[in-house]
Design a protein around this motif. Structure first.
Motif, PDB file in Angstrom:
ATOM      1  N   ASP A  21      83.159 -31.412 -33.035  1.00  0.00           N
ATOM      2  CA  ASP A  21      83.848 -32.701 -33.038  1.00  0.00           C
ATOM      3  C   ASP A  21      83.858 -33.280 -31.622  1.00  0.00           C
ATOM      4  OD1 ASP A  21      84.431 -32.552 -35.730  1.00  0.00           O
ATOM      5  OD2 ASP A  21      86.369 -31.573 -35.414  1.00  0.00           O
ATOM      6  N   PRO A  22      83.857 -34.621 -31.489  1.00  0.00           N
ATOM      7  CA  PRO A  22      84.006 -35.209 -30.157  1.00  0.00           C
ATOM      8  C   PRO A  22      85.349 -34.825 -29.550  1.00  0.00           C
ATOM      9  CG  PRO A  22      84.156 -36.872 -31.889  1.00  0.00           C
ATOM     10  CD  PRO A  22      83.702 -35.623 -32.552  1.00  0.00           C
ATOM     11  N   PRO A  28      94.422 -30.647 -28.298  1.00  0.00           N
ATOM     12  CA  PRO A  28      94.716 -31.156 -26.945  1.00  0.00           C
ATOM     13  C   PRO A  28      94.189 -30.312 -25.797  1.00  0.00           C
ATOM     14  CG  PRO A  28      96.628 -31.420 -28.356  1.00  0.00           C
ATOM     15  CD  PRO A  28      95.624 -30.650 -29.157  1.00  0.00           C
ATOM     16  N   LEU A  29      94.214 -28.976 -25.915  1.00  0.00           N
ATOM     17  CA  LEU A  29      93.719 -28.148 -24.818  1.00  0.00           C
ATOM     18  C   LEU A  29      92.257 -28.433 -24.509  1.00  0.00           C
ATOM     19  CD1 LEU A  29      95.353 -24.662 -25.487  1.00  0.00           C
ATOM     20  CD2 LEU A  29      95.643 -26.062 -23.434  1.00  0.00           C
ATOM     21  N   PHE A  30      91.487 -28.769 -25.530  1.00  0.00           N
ATOM     22  CA  PHE A  30      90.081 -29.131 -25.344  1.00  0.00           C
ATOM     23  C   PHE A  30      89.952 -30.612 -24.990  1.00  0.00           C
ATOM     24  CE2 PHE A  30      90.188 -25.523 -28.217  1.00  0.00           C
ATOM     25  CZ  PHE A  30      89.255 -24.671 -27.652  1.00  0.00           C
ATOM     26  N   LYS A  31      90.755 -31.418 -25.637  1.00  0.00           N
ATOM     27  CA  LYS A  31      90.718 -32.867 -25.410  1.00  0.00           C
ATOM     28  C   LYS A  31      90.992 -33.213 -23.947  1.00  0.00           C
ATOM     29  CE  LYS A  31      93.243 -37.031 -26.888  1.00  0.00           C
ATOM     30  NZ  LYS A  31      94.301 -37.526 -27.815  1.00  0.00           N
ATOM     31  N   LEU A  36      86.943 -25.328 -22.693  1.00  0.00           N
ATOM     32  CA  LEU A  36      85.639 -25.835 -23.108  1.00  0.00           C
ATOM     33  C   LEU A  36      85.107 -24.958 -24.235  1.00  0.00           C
ATOM     34  CD1 LEU A  36      83.132 -27.675 -22.697  1.00  0.00           C
ATOM     35  CD2 LEU A  36      82.288 -25.946 -21.092  1.00  0.00           C
ATOM     36  N   LYS A  37      84.634 -25.599 -25.298  1.00  0.00           N
ATOM     37  CA  LYS A  37      84.111 -24.896 -26.459  1.00  0.00           C
ATOM     38  C   LYS A  37      82.618 -25.185 -26.584  1.00  0.00           C
ATOM     39  CE  LYS A  37      86.548 -25.449 -30.176  1.00  0.00           C
ATOM     40  NZ  LYS A  37      87.098 -26.089 -31.408  1.00  0.00           N
ATOM     41  N   GLN A  71      84.532 -16.774 -31.345  1.00  0.00           N
ATOM     42  CA  GLN A  71      85.652 -17.487 -31.955  1.00  0.00           C
ATOM     43  C   GLN A  71      85.153 -18.355 -33.108  1.00  0.00           C
ATOM     44  OE1 GLN A  71      89.132 -17.252 -30.266  1.00  0.00           O
ATOM     45  NE2 GLN A  71      87.855 -15.442 -29.987  1.00  0.00           N
ATOM     46  N   LYS A  72      85.984 -18.529 -34.113  1.00  0.00           N
ATOM     47  CA  LYS A  72      85.627 -19.450 -35.183  1.00  0.00           C
ATOM     48  C   LYS A  72      85.602 -20.875 -34.638  1.00  0.00           C
ATOM     49  CE  LYS A  72      87.273 -16.736 -39.104  1.00  0.00           C
ATOM     50  NZ  LYS A  72      88.162 -16.696 -40.300  1.00  0.00           N
ATOM     51  N   VAL A  73      84.813 -21.725 -35.278  1.00  0.00           N
ATOM     52  CA  VAL A  73      84.660 -23.101 -34.796  1.00  0.00           C
ATOM     53  C   VAL A  73      86.016 -23.800 -34.727  1.00  0.00           C
ATOM     54  CG1 VAL A  73      83.699 -25.367 -35.333  1.00  0.00           C
ATOM     55  CG2 VAL A  73      82.283 -23.316 -35.592  1.00  0.00           C
ATOM     56  N   ASN A  74      86.838 -23.593 -35.748  1.00  0.00           N
ATOM     57  CA  ASN A  74      88.161 -24.225 -35.782  1.00  0.00           C
ATOM     58  C   ASN A  74      89.261 -23.184 -35.634  1.00  0.00           C
ATOM     59  OD1 ASN A  74      87.188 -26.918 -36.174  1.00  0.00           O
ATOM     60  ND2 ASN A  74      86.733 -26.368 -38.292  1.00  0.00           N
ATOM     61  N   GLN A  75      89.084 -22.290 -34.685  1.00  0.00           N
ATOM     62  CA  GLN A  75      90.055 -21.235 -34.411  1.00  0.00           C
ATOM     63  C   GLN A  75      91.398 -21.837 -34.031  1.00  0.00           C
ATOM     64  OE1 GLN A  75      89.233 -17.846 -34.318  1.00  0.00           O
ATOM     65  NE2 GLN A  75      91.286 -17.164 -33.786  1.00  0.00           N
ATOM     66  N   THR A  76      92.493 -21.233 -34.500  1.00  0.00           N
ATOM     67  CA  THR A  76      93.816 -21.702 -34.099  1.00  0.00           C
ATOM     68  C   THR A  76      93.981 -21.503 -32.591  1.00  0.00           C
ATOM     69  OG1 THR A  76      94.803 -19.530 -34.546  1.00  0.00           O
ATOM     70  CG2 THR A  76      94.810 -21.153 -36.347  1.00  0.00           C
ATOM     71  N   THR A  77      94.847 -22.310 -31.986  1.00  0.00           N
ATOM     72  CA  THR A  77      94.961 -22.317 -30.516  1.00  0.00           C
ATOM     73  C   THR A  77      96.122 -21.471 -29.991  1.00  0.00           C
ATOM     74  OG1 THR A  77      96.267 -24.352 -30.665  1.00  0.00           O
ATOM     75  CG2 THR A  77      93.896 -24.594 -30.339  1.00  0.00           C
ATOM     76  N   SER A  78      96.786 -20.709 -30.838  1.00  0.00           N
ATOM     77  CA  SER A  78      97.967 -19.957 -30.392  1.00  0.00           C
ATOM     78  C   SER A  78      97.625 -18.961 -29.276  1.00  0.00           C
ATOM     79  CB  SER A  78      98.605 -19.221 -31.576  1.00  0.00           C
ATOM     80  OG  SER A  78      97.664 -18.368 -32.209  1.00  0.00           O
ATOM     81  N   ASN A  79      96.487 -18.273 -29.404  1.00  0.00           N
ATOM     82  CA  ASN A  79      96.100 -17.322 -28.356  1.00  0.00           C
ATOM     83  C   ASN A  79      95.800 -18.018 -27.036  1.00  0.00           C
ATOM     84  OD1 ASN A  79      96.344 -15.075 -29.966  1.00  0.00           O
ATOM     85  ND2 ASN A  79      94.190 -15.023 -30.554  1.00  0.00           N
TER      86      ASN A  79
END
Length: 237
Positions: A21-22, A28-31, A36-37, A71-79
């Motif tokens: 995704d763009p 937010p951490l990536f946005k 960086l993913k 990591q999964k593409v849409n991994q949760t961000t809790s870690n």
């Protein structure tokens, strides 16, 4: 998610046309470019549940080499948030969770998510100094301003106050400017205390304004013991 749905997602994500995704649609951490993913190579058998597409996630905070593999593409961000709470405590995680870039928060903000670190506070208060005309800066050496800049440097880089008493540091300061006064750790302690007291009234004003406009605020508490067995209680507002 059903098995058929998972397999369909595997096939889609492992296709040659698949892209991440763009940034503005990512968490937010990536946005806000704290993480960086990047896509890993596609799996040869996406029909298998275990052959899901993976990514590598890297922390972009300067000096941090942390990365997460497979990591999964849409991994949760809790870690990822746990990493920032542990290794980058000066970054306002609560603001990021609320989709606010901490770097856009000023000391005059009344958002209930604002949580300026001491480092950010220094940077905001030094903006006026940076706007001085160049000739005014060169006209005279201001000891008070020098102390503030030195305190900013020490706090921002997590340096012990005792470093300013070292002979090598004193030689460096004497070489840079003859008017630099003798420095001791207590000088920085007094300067930091003065800075705190000067800004305490500002914080009280912000809280009162917050109560009037928003009706209140939330508190979180965090207690811990340092390696020297000193106990601390952190209060986040």
């Amino acid at each position: 998610m059903s098995q058929l749905t998972s397999i369909a997602l595997n096939i889609k994500q492992n296709s040659a046309e698949f892209e991440l995704d763009p940034l503005d649609l990512q968490p937010p951490l990536f946005k806000f470019k704290y993480l960086l993913k990047t896509l890993d190579k596609a799996k040869p058998n996406p029909e298998k549940l275990e052959d899901y597409r993976t990514v590598t996630v890297r922390c972009l905070v300067r000096g941090c080499n942390k990365k997460w593999l497979n990591q999964k593409v849409n991994q949760t961000t809790s870690n990822y948030f746990t990493h920032f709470r542990t290794s980058h405590k000066s970054i306002n995680i609560e603001a990021i969770k609320n989709n606010i870039d901490p770097r856009t928060i000023t000391s005059n903000s009344t958002r209930n998510t604002s949580q300026l670190s001491l480092k950010e506070s220094f940077n905001n208060n030094n903006q006026q100094d940076d706007e001085l005309e160049e000739e005014e800066k060169e006209a005279s050496f201001m000891i008070s301003h020098f102390k503030r800049l030195l305190l900013n440097f020490v706090v921002s880089n997590n340096i012990s106050f005792r470093a300013v008493t070292s002979i090598s540091f004193r030689k460096l300061m004497a070489y840079l400017h003859k008017e630099v006064p003798p420095l001791y750790s207590q000088v920085l302690t007094d300067e930091l205390t003065l800075y705190f007291n000067n800004n305490k009234s500002l914080l009280k004003g912000l809280l009162l304004e917050q109560i009037k406009t928003q009706g209140g605020f939330s508190l979180t508490l965090d207690a811990w013991t340092a390696i020297n067995q000193d106990a601390y209680l952190g209060i986040t507002m």
